[in-house]
Scaffold this active site. Sequence first.
Site, mmCIF file in Angstrom:
data_model
loop_
_atom_site.group_PDB
_atom_site.id
_atom_site.type_symbol
_atom_site.label_atom_id
_atom_site.label_comp_id
_atom_site.label_asym_id
_atom_site.label_seq_id
_atom_site.Cartn_x
_atom_site.Cartn_y
_atom_site.Cartn_z
ATOM 1 N N GLN A 57 0.818 -1.216 0.000
ATOM 2 C CA GLN A 57 0.000 0.000 0.000
ATOM 3 C C GLN A 57 0.854 1.269 0.000
ATOM 4 O O GLN A 57 0.321 2.375 0.055
ATOM 5 C CB GLN A 57 -0.925 -0.010 1.217
ATOM 6 C CG GLN A 57 -1.932 -1.147 1.219
ATOM 7 C CD GLN A 57 -2.734 -1.224 2.494
ATOM 8 O OE1 GLN A 57 -2.764 -0.293 3.303
ATOM 9 N NE2 GLN A 57 -3.417 -2.346 2.707
ATOM 10 N N HIS A 125 -1.309 0.272 5.544
ATOM 11 C CA HIS A 125 -1.964 1.237 6.428
ATOM 12 C C HIS A 125 -1.128 2.482 6.703
ATOM 13 O O HIS A 125 -0.962 2.901 7.848
ATOM 14 C CB HIS A 125 -2.364 0.569 7.747
ATOM 15 C CG HIS A 125 -3.486 -0.419 7.614
ATOM 16 N ND1 HIS A 125 -4.196 -0.875 8.683
ATOM 17 C CD2 HIS A 125 -4.012 -1.043 6.526
ATOM 18 C CE1 HIS A 125 -5.105 -1.756 8.274
ATOM 19 N NE2 HIS A 125 -5.002 -1.865 6.949
ATOM 20 N N GLU A 222 -15.928 2.833 8.526
ATOM 21 C CA GLU A 222 -16.515 3.916 9.301
ATOM 22 C C GLU A 222 -16.440 5.253 8.574
ATOM 23 O O GLU A 222 -15.481 5.534 7.862
ATOM 24 C CB GLU A 222 -15.770 4.078 10.637
ATOM 25 C CG GLU A 222 -15.808 2.863 11.528
ATOM 26 C CD GLU A 222 -15.084 3.080 12.846
ATOM 27 O OE1 GLU A 222 -14.932 2.097 13.589
ATOM 28 O OE2 GLU A 222 -14.682 4.238 13.124
ATOM 29 N N TYR A 232 -11.369 7.297 18.939
ATOM 30 C CA TYR A 232 -12.319 6.606 18.070
ATOM 31 C C TYR A 232 -12.313 5.090 18.256
ATOM 32 O O TYR A 232 -12.995 4.381 17.523
ATOM 33 C CB TYR A 232 -12.080 7.026 16.619
ATOM 34 C CG TYR A 232 -12.535 8.458 16.412
ATOM 35 C CD1 TYR A 232 -13.795 8.739 15.909
ATOM 36 C CD2 TYR A 232 -11.738 9.523 16.827
ATOM 37 C CE1 TYR A 232 -14.252 10.043 15.795
ATOM 38 C CE2 TYR A 232 -12.180 10.827 16.714
ATOM 39 C CZ TYR A 232 -13.443 11.078 16.200
ATOM 40 O OH TYR A 232 -13.899 12.367 16.094
ATOM 41 N N TYR A 243 -9.554 -10.276 11.059
ATOM 42 C CA TYR A 243 -9.523 -11.137 9.886
ATOM 43 C C TYR A 243 -9.452 -12.617 10.269
ATOM 44 O O TYR A 243 -9.876 -13.491 9.520
ATOM 45 C CB TYR A 243 -8.329 -10.784 8.997
ATOM 46 C CG TYR A 243 -8.447 -9.425 8.358
ATOM 47 C CD1 TYR A 243 -9.470 -9.140 7.467
ATOM 48 C CD2 TYR A 243 -7.522 -8.414 8.631
ATOM 49 C CE1 TYR A 243 -9.586 -7.893 6.872
ATOM 50 C CE2 TYR A 243 -7.628 -7.171 8.043
ATOM 51 C CZ TYR A 243 -8.659 -6.913 7.162
ATOM 52 O OH TYR A 243 -8.767 -5.673 6.581
#
Length: 360
Positions: A57, A125, A222, A232, A243
């Site tokens: 990513q 991430h 979200e 949060y 997972y």
Amino acid sequence: MAIAAETVAHFNQPWAMTFLPDGSMLVTEQRGQLVHVSREGEKTDVANMFEVAYGGQGGLGDVILDPDFADNRYIYLSYAESLDGGATRGAAVVRARLAMDDGKPALEDITKLWHQQPYRVGKGHFSHRLAFAPANAEHAGDLFITSGDRQKQDPAQEMDNSLGKIIRIKPDGSIPSDNPFTDDGEIARQFYTVGNRNMLGIAFAADGTLWAHEMGPAHGDELNKIEAGDNYGWPVVSNGDNYSGVPIPDHDTRPEFNAPEVSWTPSIGPAGFVIYNGDMFEDWQGDGFIGGLVAKAIVRVTLDGDNSKEVARYGWGKRIREVEQGPDGALWVLEDKAKGADDDSMDARLIRLTPAKEES
């Protein structure tokens, strides 16, 4: 409403886009290239690019303009980097001046403003989406950065690292003295929120309210209204599960954490986010548009505090990486690189959406 779609250009794994005052664009490609796109769709690689840590990513990420771009020519870029040339990586943000000498775009005066602490092994991430607070927002002119949890989970609740947080800094990289976690340590001085996961969209509404979405684990994506100093909940609570199948307590079990205004199960894979304020689609003013990597759709949401909700889903058939609003009010879409495409594939389209003309 009938929509007309015009393909303007093709890219190799594009990630983000932003518009220049003359109506041309900048588009990032994850492998490390920033591309200038004319209003006619002609592409020119921006010179003097810096090295990025591409893979998974990671790579070149977001691009936005300084609020005073017309005067200072500053742009801001996020990316993944490796300080040791290896697997240890982290997100970073630079400011650079965009030169256009003889129509040839190039970066000048590149300055690193921020980086994740610490860098970790892994390629996931990073988040690193960027947004400037508008003039009517509480922290007008400040830069907000989404800093992902790097798939490490627990650091999102810890104050000695910047993983799993939303960051607020000044345009020069300095840290505002009134950030909410200033008393929680040197690194925590930069935090605006904690307990976040992987946030691939952040945007300010017309009233100055800040919104961000984040991917859940196995489901539980979200959309959150962002409040200074709030927690949060990740990874303590989530509306999805690990997972591995191991359940995670839902948000309603821990009211001390800020719960999402909208949650998705099954996952939509949210990426890219714009809150529409143009005139071309008058009925959509104030609505949010989210690209769906998993849903392969554009998801439209109304933004009204606890009454926020998904109101429409426009099927696309391909993964969507980014949604943006053009200067004239058109909506622009960047597709993600197709799964299984070769490294040099230019199969990801940049598409302009406008209301279709009614046939007479």
